[in-house]
Design an enzyme around this catalytic site. Structure first.
Site, mmCIF file in Angstrom:
data_model
loop_
_atom_site.group_PDB
_atom_site.id
_atom_site.type_symbol
_atom_site.label_atom_id
_atom_site.label_comp_id
_atom_site.label_asym_id
_atom_site.label_seq_id
_atom_site.Cartn_x
_atom_site.Cartn_y
_atom_site.Cartn_z
ATOM 1 C CG ASN A 132 37.251 38.845 30.190
ATOM 2 O OD1 ASN A 132 37.178 38.914 31.402
ATOM 3 N ND2 ASN A 132 37.183 39.582 29.942
ATOM 4 C CG ASP A 176 34.863 37.008 26.371
ATOM 5 O OD1 ASP A 176 36.513 38.232 25.730
ATOM 6 O OD2 ASP A 176 34.434 38.866 26.721
ATOM 7 C CG HIS A 183 41.292 32.903 34.603
ATOM 8 N ND1 HIS A 183 40.069 33.985 34.522
ATOM 9 C CD2 HIS A 183 42.139 32.817 34.974
ATOM 10 C CE1 HIS A 183 40.998 34.165 36.012
ATOM 11 N NE2 HIS A 183 42.022 32.864 36.286
ATOM 12 C CB CYS A 222 44.515 10.476 20.572
ATOM 13 S SG CYS A 222 43.267 10.964 22.459
ATOM 14 C CB THR A 276 38.680 41.970 37.609
ATOM 15 O OG1 THR A 276 38.863 40.949 38.508
ATOM 16 C CG2 THR A 276 40.042 43.315 38.029
ATOM 17 C CB SER A 277 35.024 40.971 41.854
ATOM 18 O OG SER A 277 35.292 39.341 41.411
ATOM 19 C CD GLU A 333 28.339 47.054 41.743
ATOM 20 O OE1 GLU A 333 28.485 46.051 43.282
ATOM 21 O OE2 GLU A 333 27.856 47.027 40.811
HETATM 22 N N1 APR Z 1 32.915 48.164 33.378
HETATM 23 C C1 APR Z 1 33.893 48.242 34.340
HETATM 24 N N2 APR Z 1 33.609 46.883 35.203
HETATM 25 C C2 APR Z 1 32.267 46.614 34.934
HETATM 26 C C3 APR Z 1 30.952 47.008 34.676
HETATM 27 C C4 APR Z 1 31.460 47.659 32.804
HETATM 28 N N3 APR Z 1 30.981 47.946 32.504
HETATM 29 N N4 APR Z 1 30.259 45.918 34.436
HETATM 30 C C5 APR Z 1 30.821 45.464 36.049
HETATM 31 N N5 APR Z 1 31.774 45.333 36.208
HETATM 32 C C6 APR Z 1 32.130 44.803 37.333
HETATM 33 C C7 APR Z 1 31.920 44.631 38.223
HETATM 34 O O1 APR Z 1 31.547 45.490 39.304
HETATM 35 C C8 APR Z 1 32.953 43.190 39.111
HETATM 36 O O2 APR Z 1 33.477 44.014 39.776
HETATM 37 O O3 APR Z 1 33.184 43.986 36.098
HETATM 38 C C9 APR Z 1 33.614 42.363 37.700
HETATM 39 C C10 APR Z 1 33.179 41.001 37.213
HETATM 40 O O4 APR Z 1 33.589 40.793 38.614
HETATM 41 P P1 APR Z 1 33.576 38.949 37.708
HETATM 42 O O5 APR Z 1 32.004 38.946 37.764
HETATM 43 O O6 APR Z 1 33.654 38.569 39.309
HETATM 44 O O7 APR Z 1 34.321 38.498 37.029
HETATM 45 P P2 APR Z 1 36.116 38.514 37.383
HETATM 46 O O8 APR Z 1 37.445 39.450 38.049
HETATM 47 O O9 APR Z 1 36.927 38.814 35.347
HETATM 48 O O10 APR Z 1 36.444 36.982 37.524
HETATM 49 C C11 APR Z 1 37.669 36.636 38.103
HETATM 50 O O11 APR Z 1 36.570 34.077 38.023
HETATM 51 O O12 APR Z 1 34.960 33.039 37.957
HETATM 52 C C12 APR Z 1 35.861 32.921 37.206
HETATM 53 O O13 APR Z 1 37.454 32.664 35.462
HETATM 54 C C13 APR Z 1 36.484 32.891 36.111
HETATM 55 O O14 APR Z 1 37.422 34.633 34.774
HETATM 56 C C14 APR Z 1 36.976 34.804 35.666
HETATM 57 C C15 APR Z 1 37.732 34.887 37.055
#
Ligand code: APR
Length: 229
Positions: free
Chosen positions: A92, A94, A109, A138, A176-177, A203
């Site tokens: 993240n 953020d 990232h 610069c 994270t996905s 998920e």
């Molecule tokens: N608690 C835990 N997990 C959650 C929640 C929650 N409340 N809500 C959603 N999720 C899960 C979703 O099921 C999904 O698996 O968070 C995950 C978010 O996945 P992504 O949107 O793909 O985010 P991330 O894995 O951080 O992406 C990786 O991709 O776009 C780039 O640089 C960006 O850092 C990012 C990277």
């Protein structure tokens, strides 16, 4: 829920993604309401887009900064921040872990709150809603110091993260996905290094490295999982 006694572990790493901040109101990237569903990566999140139209790309990131400032860290962030000695490796940008009080955070990232000049290499922290300046001393444009699609990860940051993960004995992936490399390889690295691996996600990713998968939201699961009673 079966709780985790942190006393049984000597090196704990939380590996977090966008789902960690979802309950704070920060949108995830993929899935329902995901940022990449409404904004094209080619137009807003790659070096080519920045070269084509720096103001448009900076405007998008400024909008993201404003929306993140409207959000607050949740109980899950605070549980992590309250655990002494743990490390956070996050995808993240953020800054929510730091706002909750975590100090040892590796940002794979980059950060929404930093800009860098590609000409002279200087970096500038900026925590305001609107950028204080988008020009370097610069004269060159400053770009968000984040890893866009097609960018290389910072090797120093990546090596630090890999070292921390390869030496942990408890690895907890949250929200994270697991589709974006090289971070997607971290659960495997932790497993190969002998860590007990937990995934928290409503998920789950389906990755085979996890010893325990907890289906649920970070803000609810983390306080329960690490409650002392
Ligand atoms: N608690 C835990 N997990 C959650 C929640 C929650 N409340 N809500 C959603 N999720 C899960 C979703 O099921 C999904 O698996 O968070 C995950 C978010 O996945 P992504 O949107 O793909 O985010 P991330 O894995 O951080 O992406 C990786 O991709 O776009 C780039 O640089 C960006 O850092 C990012 C990277």
């Amino acid at each position: 829920m079966q709780t985790i006694d942190t006393e049984n572990f000597s090196a704990i790493v939380f590996f977090t993604g966008a789902g960690m901040s979802a309950e704070s109101g920060v949108p995830t990237y993929r899935g329902k309401g995901g940022i990449w569903g409404s904004y094209s990566i080619d137009e807003y999140a790659c070096q080519k887009a920045f070269e084509r139209d720096p103001e448009k790309v900076l405007g998008f990131h400024e909008k993201r900064r404003r929306s993140v400032l409207d959000c607050e860290p949740h109980g899950g962030h605070r549980v992590i921040a309250g655990m002494p000695g743990v490390r956070v490796v996050t995808q993240n940008i953020d800054g929510m872990h730091q706002r909750a009080g975590s100090r040892d955070v590796i940002e794979l990232h980059g950060s929404l709150w930093r800009l860098r000049c590609q000409k002279c290499g200087s970096r500038k922290e900026d925590y305001n809603e609107s950028y204080e300046s988008t020009r370097c001393d610069c004269g060159n444009w400053l770009r968000p110091d984040i890893i866009w699609f097609g960018d290389m990860l910072d090797a120093v940051v990546m090596n630090r993260a890999s070292a921390v993960i390869a030496s942990c004995d408890l690895f907890i992936s949250v929200g994270t996905s697991g589709v974006v490399w090289p971070a997607a390889g971290f659960p495997d690295l932790a497993k190969q290094s002998g860590a007990y691996c937990i995934e928290i996600n409503p998920e789950p990713s389906g990755a085979s490295e996890y010893d325990r998968v907890i289906v649920g939201n970070a803000g609810e699961v983390l306080p329960e999982l690490f409650s002392e009673s």
